[in-house]
Scaffold this active site. Structure first.
Site, PDB file in Angstrom:
ATOM      1  N   ARG A 141       0.780  -1.239   0.221  1.00  0.00           N
ATOM      2  CA  ARG A 141      -0.038   0.084  -0.074  1.00  0.00           C
ATOM      3  C   ARG A 141       0.722   1.417   0.007  1.00  0.00           C
ATOM      4  NH1 ARG A 141      -4.667  -2.607   4.082  1.00  0.00           N
ATOM      5  NH2 ARG A 141      -5.901  -3.208   2.401  1.00  0.00           N
ATOM      6  N   LYS A 173     -19.044 -18.087  -1.115  1.00  0.00           N
ATOM      7  CA  LYS A 173     -20.404 -18.044  -0.956  1.00  0.00           C
ATOM      8  C   LYS A 173     -21.020 -17.208  -1.847  1.00  0.00           C
ATOM      9  CE  LYS A 173     -20.798 -19.086   4.075  1.00  0.00           C
ATOM     10  NZ  LYS A 173     -21.064 -18.439   5.193  1.00  0.00           N
ATOM     11  N   GLY A 225      -9.481  -9.893  -2.109  1.00  0.00           N
ATOM     12  CA  GLY A 225      -8.295 -10.456  -0.923  1.00  0.00           C
ATOM     13  C   GLY A 225      -7.683 -11.698  -1.387  1.00  0.00           C
ATOM     14  N   GLY A 228     -12.704  -4.440  -0.103  1.00  0.00           N
ATOM     15  CA  GLY A 228     -14.219  -3.690  -0.253  1.00  0.00           C
ATOM     16  C   GLY A 228     -14.613  -3.105  -1.261  1.00  0.00           C
TER      17      GLY A 228
HETATM   18  P1  ADP Z   1     -12.136 -12.764  -2.630  1.00  0.00           P
HETATM   19  O1  ADP Z   1     -11.443 -12.599  -1.368  1.00  0.00           O
HETATM   20  O2  ADP Z   1     -11.005 -12.759  -3.617  1.00  0.00           O
HETATM   21  O3  ADP Z   1     -13.260 -11.927  -2.911  1.00  0.00           O
HETATM   22  P2  ADP Z   1     -13.642 -14.752  -1.421  1.00  0.00           P
HETATM   23  O4  ADP Z   1     -13.369 -14.581  -0.148  1.00  0.00           O
HETATM   24  O5  ADP Z   1     -14.976 -14.802  -2.027  1.00  0.00           O
HETATM   25  O6  ADP Z   1     -12.481 -14.435  -2.498  1.00  0.00           O
HETATM   26  O7  ADP Z   1     -13.410 -16.538  -1.357  1.00  0.00           O
HETATM   27  C1  ADP Z   1     -12.040 -17.042  -1.208  1.00  0.00           C
HETATM   28  C2  ADP Z   1     -12.263 -18.454  -0.511  1.00  0.00           C
HETATM   29  O8  ADP Z   1     -13.223 -19.284  -1.126  1.00  0.00           O
HETATM   30  C3  ADP Z   1     -11.028 -19.081  -0.432  1.00  0.00           C
HETATM   31  O9  ADP Z   1     -11.004 -19.032   1.408  1.00  0.00           O
HETATM   32  C4  ADP Z   1     -11.547 -20.374  -0.746  1.00  0.00           C
HETATM   33  O10 ADP Z   1     -10.945 -21.510  -0.181  1.00  0.00           O
HETATM   34  C5  ADP Z   1     -12.828 -20.482  -0.768  1.00  0.00           C
HETATM   35  N1  ADP Z   1     -13.481 -21.565  -1.727  1.00  0.00           N
HETATM   36  C6  ADP Z   1     -13.397 -21.410  -2.924  1.00  0.00           C
HETATM   37  N2  ADP Z   1     -13.862 -22.858  -3.626  1.00  0.00           N
HETATM   38  C7  ADP Z   1     -14.406 -23.341  -2.545  1.00  0.00           C
HETATM   39  C8  ADP Z   1     -15.093 -24.704  -2.606  1.00  0.00           C
HETATM   40  N3  ADP Z   1     -15.267 -25.351  -3.316  1.00  0.00           N
HETATM   41  N4  ADP Z   1     -15.338 -24.968  -1.331  1.00  0.00           N
HETATM   42  C9  ADP Z   1     -15.145 -24.443  -0.095  1.00  0.00           C
HETATM   43  N5  ADP Z   1     -14.346 -23.096  -0.154  1.00  0.00           N
HETATM   44  C10 ADP Z   1     -14.234 -22.662  -1.352  1.00  0.00           C
HETATM   45 MG    MG Z   2     -11.978 -13.071   0.701  1.00  0.00          MG
END
Ligand code: ADP
Ligand code: MG
Length: 399
Positions: A38, A199, A357, A380
């Protein structure tokens, strides 16, 4: 995109005071930063303003002090790290406004840098109190916002100051806004979006916005399970939000109506336990997942099909890993996709913008950070932008 002013609009600033909002919310361990990305991002703006002769005052938040002073959350904690990255000594100023700040600023010479105290020590920051913004503005001539990562918050130093002083986007802000505009504002079609992660519930607004803007929506990660379940697939013990199957169907209908193709995996990588290289590991068709298995990554056929889609596209936005990439071999699809995206980007056939992230961590893990058109570390703010929201900190710069 209404225009915003940049540092190009500034001439010589000798004798002027530039209030510069930066992101210094660094991850810390044992009193020093574990990652200074950063600070590196803000460095070009800070140095350019110094070179123009300004007294540069850094404004930043650090942690969540909740509107009161807290010695552990003083921005003085990062002073050493900031000095190291800038290669320059800076003066710590334990206020953001008032006579003490004024006296400190008087001591600075043109080209010097002052680091002000954590703006969140004052309740007026998060309340976006115009009086608080005005008291900070009293000591400054111009406001430069270089903290895109805080632009989704309407706080005094992320939004309010832009209304009381001539406001400019810093170089990092300018780069981010330009990249995001190219990716979703006025993108070169066809446009693909890859959305993964854990999710659906955390990314509903993202999916709803994207179906109206992109030609291909690729769904991976845990959220693909919810979509598969909505299509009648038995996903066994996979992470799946069964209460959102109707929502998933609604999103797929919206996509249909908008002419957006939704891509779900045909094959998946499953296991009975969530552990590195588990003995129960296997790859199968989505219709063959057993009741005691979990889908932890999308399969190689799905990855290949995804590569074929991307070859037909000119623009890609990507948020969310395709699998549980922290644990091998469930990183394979994400790494393979990252390499394909990097190759297409390097060939010049794809503009690629990625953020989030875990997405940034996954791209770093794949070793392709430098081969993507733009990687946003804004978290975010990046997600809110993907939701199609106008970020208050950005809107204020455009006014
Ligand atoms: P970002 O931080 O890039 O926005 P997210 O926080 O939404 O991404 O998602 C990342 C998380 O999703 C990781 O911790 C990863 O382990 C989890 N994940 C991805 N695919 C699966 C899966 N099939 N089952 C469980 N967890 C998953
Ligand atoms: Mg995340």
């Amino acid at each position: 995109m209404a225009a915003f002013k940049t540092l190009d609009d500034l001439g010589d600033l000798t004798g002027k005071v530039a209030l510069v909002r930066v992101d210094l919310n660094l991850p810390m361990k044992d009193g020093s930063a574990t990652d200074v990305t950063r600070v590196e991002a803000a460095k070009p703006t800070i140095i350019e303003l110094c070179d123009k002769g300004a007294k540069v005052l850094l404004l930043a938040h650090f942690g969540r002090p909740g509107g009161q002073r807290s010695s552990m959350l003083s921005t003085s904690m990062v002073q050493g790290d900031v000095e190291k990255v800038l290669g320059k000594e800076i003066m710590f100023i334990p206020e953001v406004a008032g006579p003490v700040a004024q006296q400190a600023i008087d001591i600075l010479r043109p080209g010097d840098i002052g680091l002000m105290e954590n703006v969140r020590f004052w309740p007026g920051e998060e309340a976006n109190d115009p009086g608080f913004a005005a008291s900070i503005a009293e000591n400054g001539d111009i406001f430069v916002n270089d903290a895109f990562s805080a632009a989704h918050r309407a706080h005094a130093t992320t939004e309010g100051l832009a209304h009381v002083l001539p406001a400019y986007a810093g170089r990092a802000m300018e780069k981010e806004l330009t990249a995001l505009e190219v990716a979703l504002g006025a993108p070169n079609p066809p446009v693909a979006a890859v959305v993964g992660g854990a999710k659906v519930s955390s990314k509903l607004a993202v999916l709803e916005n994207l179906v109206g803007k992109v030609q291909h929506l690729v769904i991976g990660g845990g959220m693909a399970n919810t979509f598969l379940a909505a299509r009648g697939v038995d996903v066994g013990k996979s992470l799946c939000e069964h209460d959102l199957t109707e929502t998933a169907n609604k999103i797929m209908d919206q996509a249909d109506q908008a002419g957006c193709t939704v891509h779900l995996p045909y094959d998946v990588v499953v296991a009975k336990e969530f552990a590195p290289n588990p003995p129960s590991l296997r790859t199968c068709n989505v219709h063959e997942v057993a009741a005691d298995e979990m889908i932890l990554d999308i399969g190689p056929q799905a990855v290949e099909a995804l590569g074929d889609v991307l070859k037909t596209c000119r623009t890609l936005v990507w948020n969310g890993p395709l699998g549980a990439f922290e644990i091998p071999p469930f990183d394979e699809a994400t790494v393979a996709l990252a390499r394909t995206v990097a190759a297409l980007t390097q060939e010049g056939s794809l503009i690629s913008v990625a953020g989030g992230g875990d997405t940034v961590a996954a791209l770093a893990h794949a070793g392709v950070m430098g081969e993507i058109t733009y990687v946003s570390t804004a978290g975010g703010a990046f997600l809110e932008w993907m939701e199609g929201k106008e970020l208050p900190g950005v809107a204020a710069l455009r006014a």
